[in-house]
Every structure is written in structure tokens, then in C-alpha cells.
Design a protein around this motif. Sequence first.
Motif, PDB file in Angstrom:
ATOM      1  N   LYS A  62       9.950  -1.621  -5.991  1.00 59.76           N
ATOM      2  CA  LYS A  62      11.488  -1.095  -5.665  1.00 59.76           C
ATOM      3  C   LYS A  62      11.106   0.485  -5.476  1.00 59.76           C
ATOM      4  CE  LYS A  62      16.105  -0.672  -7.213  1.00 59.76           C
ATOM      5  NZ  LYS A  62      16.742  -1.265  -8.552  1.00 59.76           N
ATOM      6  N   GLY A  63      10.032   1.053  -6.421  1.00 59.41           N
ATOM      7  CA  GLY A  63       9.794   2.513  -6.198  1.00 59.41           C
ATOM      8  C   GLY A  63       9.011   2.660  -4.863  1.00 59.41           C
ATOM      9  N   MET A  64       8.249   3.970  -5.241  1.00 51.97           N
ATOM     10  CA  MET A  64       7.318   4.345  -4.145  1.00 51.97           C
ATOM     11  C   MET A  64       6.131   3.401  -3.847  1.00 51.97           C
ATOM     12  SD  MET A  64       8.383   7.092  -3.292  1.00 51.97           S
ATOM     13  CE  MET A  64       7.174   7.969  -2.095  1.00 51.97           C
ATOM     14  N   GLY A  65       5.484   3.140  -2.831  1.00 50.31           N
ATOM     15  CA  GLY A  65       4.428   2.625  -2.650  1.00 50.31           C
ATOM     16  C   GLY A  65       3.184   3.023  -3.522  1.00 50.31           C
ATOM     17  N   GLY A 128       8.704  -2.355  -1.174  1.00 45.25           N
ATOM     18  CA  GLY A 128       9.358  -3.403  -0.788  1.00 45.25           C
ATOM     19  C   GLY A 128       8.487  -4.982  -0.785  1.00 45.25           C
ATOM     20  N   ARG A 129       7.139  -4.714  -1.120  1.00 45.60           N
ATOM     21  CA  ARG A 129       6.312  -5.734  -0.655  1.00 45.60           C
ATOM     22  C   ARG A 129       6.169  -6.604  -2.303  1.00 45.60           C
ATOM     23  NH1 ARG A 129       1.653  -6.136   2.730  1.00 45.60           N
ATOM     24  NH2 ARG A 129       3.454  -5.075   3.988  1.00 45.60           N
ATOM     25  N   VAL A 130       6.041  -8.040  -1.885  1.00 42.35           N
ATOM     26  CA  VAL A 130       6.013  -8.880  -3.323  1.00 42.35           C
ATOM     27  C   VAL A 130       4.679  -8.724  -3.754  1.00 42.35           C
ATOM     28  CG1 VAL A 130       6.198 -11.252  -3.882  1.00 42.35           C
ATOM     29  CG2 VAL A 130       7.901 -10.398  -2.232  1.00 42.35           C
ATOM     30  N   ILE A 131       4.455  -8.762  -5.153  1.00 43.72           N
ATOM     31  CA  ILE A 131       3.272  -8.645  -5.603  1.00 43.72           C
ATOM     32  C   ILE A 131       2.847 -10.036  -6.262  1.00 43.72           C
ATOM     33  CG2 ILE A 131       1.967  -7.296  -7.245  1.00 43.72           C
ATOM     34  CD1 ILE A 131       2.685  -5.520  -5.194  1.00 43.72           C
ATOM     35  N   PHE A 132       3.780 -10.725  -7.132  1.00 49.17           N
ATOM     36  CA  PHE A 132       3.587 -11.688  -7.957  1.00 49.17           C
ATOM     37  C   PHE A 132       4.763 -12.688  -7.771  1.00 49.17           C
ATOM     38  CE2 PHE A 132       1.015  -8.860 -10.540  1.00 49.17           C
ATOM     39  CZ  PHE A 132      -0.144  -9.525 -10.666  1.00 49.17           C
ATOM     40  N   GLU A 133       4.254 -14.065  -7.668  1.00 55.10           N
ATOM     41  CA  GLU A 133       5.349 -15.087  -7.638  1.00 55.10           C
ATOM     42  C   GLU A 133       4.955 -15.938  -8.726  1.00 55.10           C
ATOM     43  OE1 GLU A 133       6.229 -16.837  -3.837  1.00 55.10           O
ATOM     44  OE2 GLU A 133       5.719 -14.811  -2.792  1.00 55.10           O
ATOM     45  N   ILE A 134       5.938 -16.895  -8.878  1.00 56.80           N
ATOM     46  CA  ILE A 134       5.779 -17.852 -10.257  1.00 56.80           C
ATOM     47  C   ILE A 134       6.536 -19.047  -9.586  1.00 56.80           C
ATOM     48  CG2 ILE A 134       6.456 -18.680 -12.318  1.00 56.80           C
ATOM     49  CD1 ILE A 134       6.327 -15.872 -13.439  1.00 56.80           C
ATOM     50  N   LEU A 173      15.510   0.216   2.171  1.00 55.38           N
ATOM     51  CA  LEU A 173      16.639  -0.501   2.661  1.00 55.38           C
ATOM     52  C   LEU A 173      16.794  -1.989   2.594  1.00 55.38           C
ATOM     53  CD1 LEU A 173      19.291  -0.117   4.148  1.00 55.38           C
ATOM     54  CD2 LEU A 173      18.006  -0.639   6.327  1.00 55.38           C
ATOM     55  N   VAL A 174      17.788  -2.364   1.736  1.00 53.61           N
ATOM     56  CA  VAL A 174      17.901  -3.790   1.533  1.00 53.61           C
ATOM     57  C   VAL A 174      18.754  -4.496   2.580  1.00 53.61           C
ATOM     58  CG1 VAL A 174      18.780  -5.747   0.047  1.00 53.61           C
ATOM     59  CG2 VAL A 174      17.617  -3.708  -0.913  1.00 53.61           C
ATOM     60  N   LEU A 175      17.956  -5.325   3.430  1.00 54.38           N
ATOM     61  CA  LEU A 175      18.777  -5.998   4.759  1.00 54.38           C
ATOM     62  C   LEU A 175      19.686  -7.183   4.203  1.00 54.38           C
ATOM     63  CD1 LEU A 175      15.706  -5.861   6.875  1.00 54.38           C
ATOM     64  CD2 LEU A 175      17.676  -4.095   6.930  1.00 54.38           C
ATOM     65  N   HIS A 176      20.822  -7.004   3.982  1.00 56.36           N
ATOM     66  CA  HIS A 176      21.850  -7.893   3.828  1.00 56.36           C
ATOM     67  C   HIS A 176      22.195  -8.834   5.017  1.00 56.36           C
ATOM     68  CE1 HIS A 176      22.555  -7.068  -0.460  1.00 56.36           C
ATOM     69  NE2 HIS A 176      22.703  -5.604   0.100  1.00 56.36           N
ATOM     70  N   PRO A 177      22.323 -10.401   4.853  1.00 57.70           N
ATOM     71  CA  PRO A 177      22.498 -10.905   6.273  1.00 57.70           C
ATOM     72  C   PRO A 177      23.963 -10.959   6.519  1.00 57.70           C
ATOM     73  CG  PRO A 177      22.701 -12.419   4.274  1.00 57.70           C
ATOM     74  CD  PRO A 177      22.036 -10.941   3.655  1.00 57.70           C
TER      75      PRO A 177
END
Length: 192
Positions: A62-65, A128-134, A173-177
Motif C-alpha cells: 500500500k505504501g511506497m514500492g 500495489g503488487r501482491v506479495i503473499f497469498e494464503i 489508485l484503487v480501481l473500483h468496478p
Amino acid sequence: MFSLQTLRTSVSSFPHGVRFRSQLAPRQVQHIKRHKGRVPIPIGGSTKGTTLAYGEWGIRIKGMGVRFSAKQLTTAEEVIKRKIKVVKGAKVYLRVFPDIPVCIKGNETRMGKGKGTFEFWATRVPTGRVIFEIGGTPIREELAREALRQAADKLPTIMEFITRSTPPRLGNLVLHPEVPAPTAAAQPVETS
């Protein structure tokens, strides 16, 4: 012409016995030293890698890259695995991989004498990149949220918890549908 032995030595990886080989690292590299580079800034229109692909819960930047080292990613992954090991069949998915060699020169070294020696592996990850998923099996949201919160505390940037229904991001920017506007045919007609 090139002999097979010359080709093997040019493509082969670094010598055996290098530090930190037990951590995440590419199997083979062509050049062990690389330019420093910069963390990419997502200014195009692509939202690839900003939503979940494998699991039910995840965290994204969510923060800086930032540049993550292999050690940071390994530590965060171990925290998640330790927390969710009570759930049979639960899996942790790492969506980024450290494939950039970082070279460092010693302190108080004079200018010149070439580039420093290889120190650790890293990866550059934009906002904005996903790092971990469960995922793998159904996991309670409270358990997933707590495991991913503890992992996010080990990483050097601000993270956000996401689910399957979370919209994609384009940088900050969060892209809402888009919600379709009601048409004239769908509205009831009043008669008096």
C-alpha cells in the motif's frame, strides 16, 4: 567457435560455497553483477499482479514500492507458515522472487577498484503488487488476517490485507468496478 565447456562456464552460476545459498536464489545466472536500478513506478494502465490469483487471502503493498531482500521474504514466509500450520492443507504462495544480485563494497573503501562483491539477492516491487497469498483449504479470516499482519510487520513498507473481492490497484489508485447506470426502460413509469 565456442566449445561446449566454454558455453557451460559462461552460463553457469557463481562458485559453490557462496554465502546465503540456502535462501531464495535463482538456480543459474548469466552475470553475477548487475546495475543497481530503481523501484518501478506503475504509471501505465496494467493492473497485473495486484489481485489474488491462487489463495483466498493476501497482502499487497500500500505504501511506497520497495526492494525486498531474500532474507526478508524468507522471514515473512516462515512467520505465516508458523501461524497457519494448525490448518491442515493450508498453503502459502509467494508472488515475487528475488532474482537481482546486490553487490556491496566495504566501508571506508577508496574510489575505483571495480564493483563490490556479491552480498545478497533482492527483488524490486512496485506499489500495489501482491506479495503473499494464503489458500489451499478454507481458513478463517481472523487467523489469516493475524498471520498476514505479523508477516507485514517483518517487511519494510506499509501493506494492506486483501480478499478475492478486493478491487485491483494502479499504483496508489484503487480501481473500483463501474456500476452501470439505470436505463430508462428499467425505471418504472408513473401514470396519473
